[in-house]
Scaffold this active site. Structure first.
Site, PDB file in Angstrom:
ATOM      1  N   CYS A 185       0.085   5.141   6.234  1.00 27.06           N
ATOM      2  CA  CYS A 185       0.213   3.832   6.881  1.00 27.06           C
ATOM      3  C   CYS A 185       1.249   3.870   7.994  1.00 27.06           C
ATOM      4  O   CYS A 185       1.209   3.047   8.897  1.00 27.06           O
ATOM      5  CB  CYS A 185       0.602   2.797   5.836  1.00 27.06           C
ATOM      6  N   LYS A 195      -5.321  -1.290 -10.865  1.00 26.73           N
ATOM      7  CA  LYS A 195      -6.660  -0.920 -10.383  1.00 26.73           C
ATOM      8  C   LYS A 195      -6.422   0.115  -9.277  1.00 26.73           C
ATOM      9  O   LYS A 195      -6.152  -0.223  -8.130  1.00 26.73           O
ATOM     10  CB  LYS A 195      -7.381  -2.156  -9.829  1.00 26.73           C
ATOM     11  N   GLU A 199       1.189  -4.425   1.104  1.00 24.90           N
ATOM     12  CA  GLU A 199       1.643  -3.331   1.986  1.00 24.90           C
ATOM     13  C   GLU A 199       0.391  -2.888   2.713  1.00 24.90           C
ATOM     14  O   GLU A 199      -0.467  -2.225   2.131  1.00 24.90           O
ATOM     15  CB  GLU A 199       2.208  -2.178   1.143  1.00 24.90           C
ATOM     16  N   GLU A 227      -7.488  -5.930   6.337  1.00 20.76           N
ATOM     17  CA  GLU A 227      -8.612  -6.815   5.997  1.00 20.76           C
ATOM     18  C   GLU A 227      -8.679  -7.031   4.487  1.00 20.76           C
ATOM     19  O   GLU A 227      -8.892  -8.148   4.022  1.00 20.76           O
ATOM     20  CB  GLU A 227      -9.938  -6.248   6.518  1.00 20.76           C
ATOM     21  N   THR A 228      -8.488  -5.955   3.706  1.00 15.54           N
ATOM     22  CA  THR A 228      -8.465  -6.106   2.244  1.00 15.54           C
ATOM     23  C   THR A 228      -7.327  -7.046   1.857  1.00 15.54           C
ATOM     24  O   THR A 228      -7.490  -7.920   0.996  1.00 15.54           O
ATOM     25  CB  THR A 228      -8.254  -4.733   1.563  1.00 15.54           C
ATOM     26  N   GLY A 229      -6.197  -6.897   2.507  1.00 19.42           N
ATOM     27  CA  GLY A 229      -5.028  -7.736   2.212  1.00 19.42           C
ATOM     28  C   GLY A 229      -5.329  -9.209   2.417  1.00 19.42           C
ATOM     29  O   GLY A 229      -4.975 -10.052   1.584  1.00 19.42           O
ATOM     30  N   GLY A 278      -3.102  -1.480   0.822  1.00 16.42           N
ATOM     31  CA  GLY A 278      -4.446  -1.191   1.322  1.00 16.42           C
ATOM     32  C   GLY A 278      -4.561  -1.635   2.765  1.00 16.42           C
ATOM     33  O   GLY A 278      -3.553  -1.910   3.428  1.00 16.42           O
ATOM     34  N   GLY A 279      -5.775  -1.741   3.249  1.00 18.03           N
ATOM     35  CA  GLY A 279      -5.990  -2.125   4.643  1.00 18.03           C
ATOM     36  C   GLY A 279      -5.681  -3.605   4.865  1.00 18.03           C
ATOM     37  O   GLY A 279      -5.672  -4.403   3.919  1.00 18.03           O
ATOM     38  N   GLU A 339     -10.724   3.946  -6.119  1.00 21.27           N
ATOM     39  CA  GLU A 339     -11.888   4.632  -6.705  1.00 21.27           C
ATOM     40  C   GLU A 339     -11.958   6.083  -6.245  1.00 21.27           C
ATOM     41  O   GLU A 339     -12.634   6.904  -6.857  1.00 21.27           O
ATOM     42  CB  GLU A 339     -13.183   3.886  -6.347  1.00 21.27           C
TER      43      GLU A 339
END
Ligand code: NAD
Length: 491
Positions: free
Chosen positions: A276, A167, A242, A223-225, A220-221, A170
């Site tokens: 990052c 995925k 990561e 918070e997403t993690g 990703g970020g 986007e």
């Protein structure tokens, strides 16, 4: 989408547009996958696993060498699209993408040369381990290095015999989709590599919670993690993350102020600061602070913004309106917190900057470590300068954030270089360099910067599970329940 070795539409028929961040032009319409598409892609990947998971390491290695070869041949096409969808300067993308075939060569060779173990086992037994693939794995990737980050996940997954559903972000799904063509041409069986583009809350969440997925590997970020890790945990799906960073560039006065400036500019403004491991914090000895700041401001103001496709351009736009709004918010916060805006801090004016997500490289001085601009990930071209008086203070400052992805130490004193590196709480420490990466060299964070490692043998192992085979070599007949008067033992 790319599923089962071909382009397909989303089952809902929905699409979303991908923009060029330099001028906001729509460059592609891409299928918007949802839970039904993820379901289908996982089923396809499960079927493909029956074949790819059983293929010999030798044949996987040969096919991966062909992936590397085809990527090398089609490099320019990939660079063109990467520059269009990310807005990153061509000089950077050309340098980055030229390295990607090495990942397929390295992990293909690793699969072929990997040796399993024969651990000791009491009694008359032969005992050996086998590393076997996990099954279908899910990769969720960001927009800043779309193909590099994907490659770091795809190459070890393929080498170990997994099949996958990707995925991509986007904002930059085009090169991950195009990679499907390379896989097919190289002879990777249909259904091994699948891409379901879409949004985090749609395709991303569906992939994360799918019971058929054996591992979710997210970049990703932070918070997403946390969200993705907790959702994956419900199915006991393995998780690697990561995540975010706030790297320090730690510079000592035994190198020249000019070298300090070159160091921080490389660390901080590559990818318009959207990496990052961006050198978001310049730690500089008070004795050279003013000289460094003067030169840093001059050279930062001289950076060439412009069309990212132009090889002379040094700094491109930010990825999106949203990302620019985040940078602008933090610049306001920095000013309110009392830091001094020494360069940038605004959008460039005039043509060609009326359209697109442009922002000037920005420097804050008089920054304290407790300020939000020093602590929180901005993900843009903003550098905070923090002075220090001695080595202990430099180390304390470098460790004084919740993140622990990377840092760089700049000094010509070999003892100090290693001493400081060993005290820094970060998964990656460069000495007299920044940003460098190699397929063989482990990459990942301490603290809130992540779990797991990309690259190297660790990444290969993390895409396998261990099977232990215990063989009884004894000539004696075996009957646990016999009443022969012999004491029974387990080993
Ligand atoms: P992001 O967290 O917004 O998105 C990353 C991916 O996760 C995207 O594909 C997104 O669609 C997906 N996603 C978002 N919410 C989701 C959810 N609830 N469930 C499933 N998937 C979801 O990050 P971004 O803006 O694309 O990238 C920037 C971030 O990535 C920064 O924080 C940066 O530090 C980090 N990053 C880390 C590394 C590293 O190696 N540690 C490398 C590059 C980027």
């Amino acid at each position: 989408m790319w599923v089962d070795g071909k382009e397909v539409l989303a089952s809902s028929g929905k699409t979303f547009s991908v923009q060029n961040p330099k001028n906001e032009e729509v460059i592609a319409q891409v299928a918007e996958g949802d839970a039904a598409d993820v379901d289908h892609a996982v089923a396809v990947a499960q079927r493909a696993f029956q074949q790819w998971g059983q293929a010999s390491a030798e044949s996987r290695g040969h096919i991966m060498a062909r992936v590397a070869e085809i990527l090398r041949r089609r490099l320019d096409e990939f660079i063109d699209i990467e520059v269009e969808q990310t807005g990153r300067a061509r000089r950077e993308m050309a340098a980055q993408l030229a390295r990607l075939p090495e990942w397929y060569d390295y992990f293909g060779a690793l699969a072929r040369t990997h040796e399993d173990t024969v651990p000791p086992f009491g009694g008359q037994f032969l005992n050996y381990t086998r590393r076997v693939p996990l099954g279908v794995v899910g990769h969720i990737t960001p927009w800043n290095h779309p193909l590099l980050i994907l490659t770091k996940k795809v190459a070890p997954s393929l080498a170990a015999g997994n099949t996958m559903v990707v995925k991509p972000s986007e904002l930059a799904p085009l090169t991950p989709l195009l990679l499907g063509e390379v896989m097919r041409e190289a002879g990777v069986p249909d259904g091994v590599y699948n891409v379901v583009p879409g949004f985090g809350a749609g395709a991303g969440a569906a992939l994360t919670t799918h019971p058929g997925i054996r591992k979710i590997d997210l970049t990703g970020g932070t918070e997403t993690g946390k969200t993705v890790a907790s959702l994956a945990g419900r199915n006991l799906t393995r998780f690697a993350g990561e995540l975010g960073g706030k790297a320090s560039v730690v510079t000592f006065p035994d190198i020249s102020p000019r070298a300090v400036v070159s160091a921080v500019m490389f660390a901080s403004f590559v990818a318009t600061g959207q990496t990052c491991v961006q050198g978001a914090r310049l730690l500089v000895h008070r004795s050279i602070h003013d000289e460094v700041v003067n030169e840093l401001v001059t050279r930062t103001q001289a950076l060439r913004l412009g069309d990212p496709q132009d090889l002379k351009t040094q700094v491109g736009p930010l990825i999106s309106e949203r990302q620019r709004a985040v940078v602008e918010k933090y610049v306001r916060i920095g000013i309110e917190e009392g830091a001094t805006l020494a360069a940038g801090g605004r959008r460039p004016e005039g043509a060609p900057y009326e359209r697109g997500y442009w922002y000037l490289p920005t420097i804050f001085t008089d920054v304290r470590n407790d300020m939000r601009i020093a602590q929180e990930e901005i993900f843009g071209p903003v550098v905070c300068v923090l002075p220090f008086d001695d080595e202990d203070e430099a180390v304390a400052l470098a460790n004084g954030t919740e993140f622990g992805l990377a840092a760089s130490v700049w000094t010509s004193d070999v003892r100090r270089a290693h001493r400081v590196a060993h005290q820094i709480e970060a998964g990656i420490v460069w000495i007299n360099d920044h940003h460098r990466i190699d397929p063989a060299s482990p990459w990942g964070g301490f603290k809130m910067s992540g779990i797991g490692r990309e690259n190297g043998i660790a990444a290969y192992h993390d895409y396998t599970q261990i099977q232990n085979v215990i063989v009884n070599l004894s000539k004696e007949p075996f009957d646990w329940f016999s009443d022969d008067g012999e004491a029974k033992r387990y080993s």
